[in-house]
Design an enzyme around this catalytic site. Sequence first.
Site, PDB file in Angstrom:
ATOM      1  N   ASP A  13       0.869  -1.167   0.000  1.00 17.95           N
ATOM      2  CA  ASP A  13       0.000   0.000   0.000  1.00 17.95           C
ATOM      3  C   ASP A  13       0.910   1.222   0.000  1.00 17.95           C
ATOM      4  OD1 ASP A  13      -2.897   1.058   2.003  1.00 17.95           O
ATOM      5  OD2 ASP A  13      -2.086   1.723   0.087  1.00 17.95           O
ATOM      6  N   ASP A  44      -7.651  -7.660   1.353  1.00 21.32           N
ATOM      7  CA  ASP A  44      -6.685  -7.715   2.454  1.00 21.32           C
ATOM      8  C   ASP A  44      -7.373  -7.164   3.689  1.00 21.32           C
ATOM      9  OD1 ASP A  44      -6.247  -4.646   1.817  1.00 21.32           O
ATOM     10  OD2 ASP A  44      -5.269  -5.079   3.748  1.00 21.32           O
TER      11      ASP A  44
END
Length: 376
Positions: free
Chosen positions: A92, A271
């Site tokens: 990320d 996720d």
Amino acid sequence: MKFNLQANDPLSKARAGTITTAHGEIQTPIFMPVGTAGTVKAVHQRELKQDIDAQIILGNTYHLYLRPGLETLEQAGGLHQFIGWDRPILTDSGGYQVYSLSKVRKIKEEGVTFNSHIDGSKHLFTPEYAMDIQRTIGADIIMAFDECTPYPCDYTYAAESVKMTHRWLKRCCTHFDNTEPKYGFDQTLFPIVQGSVYKDLRIKSAEFIASMGREGNAIGGLSVGEPAEEMYAMTEVVCDILPSDKPRYLMGVGTPVNILENIALGVDMFDCVMPTRNARNGMLFTRNGIINIRNKKWENDFSALDAESDLHADQVTSKAYLRHLVHSKEMLGAQIATLHNLHFYLWLVKQAREKILTGEFYEWKNKMVKILGNKL
Ligand SMILES: CO[C@@H]1O[C@H](CNc2nc3cc4c(=O)[nH]c(N)nc4cc3[nH]2)[C@@H](O)[C@H]1O
């Protein structure tokens, strides 16, 4: 990166596919264990591969940049080498973590200034720098630098925020496309759809993201406290616009029920910290519902965690023993509970994939959704 679709469920928008990356294949729908600072907490890389067959794990730009830092990661030859993981990694971009972790932060057109939650040092993340950092980390799939709008937020704020995220996205794409991978294997940049819980903003953002023609697309700004129905409504609107021949990644989701409902809406990648974070607190997800192993009712229950599971720890660990370990805050408690939850999440998405391939997903999903939320 390549994505090929193998099947579409006849009664929902669920699909099964295969993503091919420089570090191997990912069968979708897939759950990605969160390994924030280069480790999936309490689980060894060997267990991730051999015991639960994790196909891809997450790392995080914000954490890895602060610790161990870019110099160490570069000298190691990137994150795969540093942690000894030769399968795919996704990172990320840091936007979300700056918003959720650091106390002091300022969002400006240039980027976000923030103070490290570790030592208070001051830093600036710009879209360009977030790309450079992710080049140095070396993940196979990297995320655009965006603003994850807080929930709730008013329409005006959300509308302005989406426009800035789109301007930042253009800067990410330009910079990423003008720089090379550092370790000799290709990386892929996913843009992120925003728009909070406003349908018109979600449509606008999804259309803009789709127009960028990247190899995969993410849905952000959800799983930030909104009701599940809002999450599903926004996911449905966005999935109907994002191209069907590219993977769709719904960030930060979610509970087992959230995952199945979003697979039915056309999401391929998930996720969430729940299976790992909640495990350390004794919350076990099972095929029959949720167990709070700290509950006294398990004190003298010597039955296996899950006798039908192919995870060795599930077969040989009794509920009473795991309750004792978690209750006494023993490290082994966190290890077994985490391994159990991740194994369950990966089992669930693998079951979903198999049901999509045989055209039985819709009925199976509706049956599972009734069970998975049960408190045992
Ligand atoms: C359900 O678990 C709770 O909820 C959080 C996960 N929810 C979540 N939503 C996200 C949105 C974004 C986004 O819009 N952009 C970028 N770049 N990254 C994101 C990461 C996200 N993670 C966990 O941390 C946990 O607290």
